[in-house]
Design a protein around this motif. Structure first.
Motif, PDB file in Angstrom:
ATOM      1  N   LEU A   1     -10.338  11.999  24.460  1.00 46.87           N
ATOM      2  CA  LEU A   1      -9.262  12.894  24.897  1.00 46.87           C
ATOM      3  C   LEU A   1      -7.914  12.180  24.982  1.00 46.87           C
ATOM      4  O   LEU A   1      -6.877  12.740  24.630  1.00 46.87           O
TER       5      LEU A   1
ATOM      6  N   LEU B   1      -7.497  11.968  20.020  1.00 44.46           N
ATOM      7  CA  LEU B   1      -6.807  13.220  19.702  1.00 44.46           C
ATOM      8  C   LEU B   1      -5.285  13.065  19.642  1.00 44.46           C
ATOM      9  O   LEU B   1      -4.664  13.501  18.666  1.00 44.46           O
ATOM     10  N   PRO B   2      -4.637  12.437  20.630  1.00 45.01           N
ATOM     11  CA  PRO B   2      -3.165  12.341  20.534  1.00 45.01           C
ATOM     12  C   PRO B   2      -2.671  11.362  19.463  1.00 45.01           C
ATOM     13  O   PRO B   2      -1.642  11.614  18.837  1.00 45.01           O
TER      14      PRO B   2
ATOM     15  N   LEU C   1      -2.324  18.853  25.021  1.00 43.74           N
ATOM     16  CA  LEU C   1      -3.222  18.638  23.888  1.00 43.74           C
ATOM     17  C   LEU C   1      -3.267  19.865  22.983  1.00 43.74           C
ATOM     18  O   LEU C   1      -3.244  19.747  21.754  1.00 43.74           O
TER      19      LEU C   1
END
Length: 532
Positions: free
Chosen positions: A266, A270-271, A487
């Protein structure tokens, strides 16, 4: 400075417990208990204050930050920050840390000072992982939590403890080295593009990386995190580690160490690599579904109580993988709920397994049965925990799995249908567990003690927590909503404009701005613009 104090408190408490253990065997227990209790009270009071702020003001993503230059020549800083996700996991870390000390109160009888030193340093490493905003510092804490757990399993574990400790160490260390290579890769690419060589997470978010290179860098992070989670086929170390670890070791493994893998995906995968993450999303969701079903089938086939519970973790972690790569708010909210509720319910089951081992001197389900008549309090608690594990409405696990499946249904209908079958399997192995241990004919004629007052305190805190999360999950959802929103915004941008990166073209609707600039605006490189 509270962020630094939390880590210093745990490390200092561990060293003090080690030193005091040379003179008195009781002091390390009390030092460890006071240390984690102090940290828990600090975090809980901060969470309550933040909840009041969120009710009156627009919540911001980042709540607190501390940064100090460490090795400035290489762009390394001691940089800590927390948002809602970090705060929740820190509260969970200290809460389970208190229970880990309490469940070790009578179980550990040798080298007590060194035991509590390792216990507190594991918690310090985990806390650092949840707060580190410098990739080098993150890797440092990732290794800090590995070594004490190796000692915890290898010294205070069961008969086959050395094999389990080596296996745990090799799996985690090998995958961690791949992550280190990926960290160095993004460090040098960002430096060559900008002239600024740094490990700062916020600055690396805007890195312009070619899609094919980003894919391989993402895999370096991903392997380390799915091994720790763990996801099939990287799961084989987990049952061995759980079955040989002491009760507190199993509690920390299931409740906290596994969660660092999900947190890593997370926070970093993802970023940092949204485009590459979308490419692997269908395969990641498929692996999650395979883990759900495969873990449940293996859980049903076990005769060792702790291995059965360990395979239920493999199954439940599959839901987390499914929810993360669904890329929508509902699923991600469910993922965060699953992180918290799984830690509480499965941690409680491992504590109960330790209590049964202490009384019966075995973990073999075939030698148990009919224990309800002698231990009605433990039997009632076990039924509630089994109902939580199978996702009964009114308990926290139901909220988590329902949100994950609801969000995943928007992303992939057929995989969600298959994942739902895992709920049926979980009911089967949960009911088998109750049947084998507490119902049927009694196979032990010796008198067996039910809960002591210390054990009642342990189980009551866990049971009340899982009921509270099932009836009123809103505090958790509100706390992580800003992080989840960021997100989701990132992936909406990536989904709409991400293909333009391949040809390195400009966006017509956003003159003079490319995709990387849009992403950078979502999470500005200047942390002071959005850190409270």
């Amino acid at each position: 400075m509270i962020l630094v104090y939390l880590i210093g408190l745990l490390m200092g408490g561990g060293v003090l417990a080690l030193l005091m253990g040379q003179w008195n065997n009781s002091l390390p227990k009390w030092i460890a208990l006071c240390t984690v209790s102090t940290g828990f009270i600090l975090l809980l009071s901060f969470w309550i204050d933040q909840s009041r702020i969120m009710n009156t003001l627009l919540p911001e993503t980042w709540m607190m930050e501390y940064r100090h230059d460490w090795i400035s020549t290489f762009g390394i800083s001691f940089h800590l920050a927390i948002d809602g996700l970090s705060l929740l996991l820190l509260v969970l870390t200290f809460f389970l840390g208190i229970l880990a000390v309490l469940c070790s109160w009578k179980e550990v009888k040798e080298r007590i000072g060194f035991y509590h030193f390792n216990l507190l340093w594991i918690l310090a490493g985990i806390s650092g992982v949840f707060m580190a905003m410098d990739l080098f510092l993150f890797y440092f804490f990732w290794e800090v939590m590995l070594i004490p757990m190796y000692f915890l399993i290898g010294i205070w574990g069961s008969e086959n403890r050395e094999y389990a400790a080596y296996k745990f160490f090799i799996f985690t260390q090998a995958s961690g080295l791949l992550m280190l290579l990926a960290i160095l890769g993004i460090y040098f690419i960002h430096g060559s593009n900008t002239g600024n060589y740094t490990f700062n997470y916020f600055e690396l978010l805007g890195s312009d990386i070619a899609p094919n290179v980003a894919f391989w860098l993402m895999l370096g992070f991903m392997v380390a995190f799915v091994v720790k989670l763990p996801i099939v086929p990287f799961h084989s170390w987990l049952p061995d580690a759980h079955s040989e670890a002491p009760t507190a070791g199993s509690l920390i493994l299931a409740g906290l160490l596994l969660k660092t893998g999900a947190y890593g995906i997370l926070r970093f995968v993802l970023p940092l690599f949204p485009g590459a993450a979308q490419l692997v999303a269908p395969w990641a969701m498929l692996l999650g579904v395979i883990g759900i079903i495969y873990g449940a089938i293996l859980a049903y086939s076990q005769t060792d109580l702790k291995r059965l519970i360990a395979y239920t973790s493999v199954s439940h972690m599959g839901f987390i993988m499914l929810g993360i790569f669904a890329f929508n708010e509902l699923a991600l909210q469910g993922v965060v709920m699953q992180l918290v509720t799984h830690a509480i319910s499965t941690g409680a089951l491992f504590i109960m397994a330790g209590m049964l081992k202490e009384r019966l001197h075995t973990r073999d389900l075939r030698l148990m049965g009919g224990l309800w008549t002698q231990m009605p309090q433990m039997g009632a608690s076990a039924i509630l925990l089994a109902m939580a594990s199978l996702g009964l409405p009114g308990l926290g696990n139901f909220i988590a799995e329902f949100l994950i499946l609801l969000g995943a249904f928007k992303a992939n209908v057929w995989l969600t249908i298959l994942a739902t079958c895992g709920l049926i399997f979980s009911a089967i192995y949960s009911l088998r567990l109750i049947q084998q241990v507490f119902l049927g004919a009694s196979k032990n004629l010796d008198p067996i003690q039910d809960f002591s007052w210390r054990e009642i305190t342990l189980m009551a805190s866990l049971l009340l927590s899982i009921i509270w999360l099932g009836l009123y999950p809103q505090p958790v959802i509100n706390t992580v909503r800003p992080t989840i929103k960021k997100l989701e915004e990132l992936f909406l941008i990536e989904k709409e404009y991400g293909h333009i990166l391949i040809n390195n073209k400009r966006i017509d609707s956003l003159p003079e701005k490319n995709v990387r600039q849009v992403k950078t605006e979502l999470v500005p490189s200047n942390t002071h613009s959005y850190v409270r």
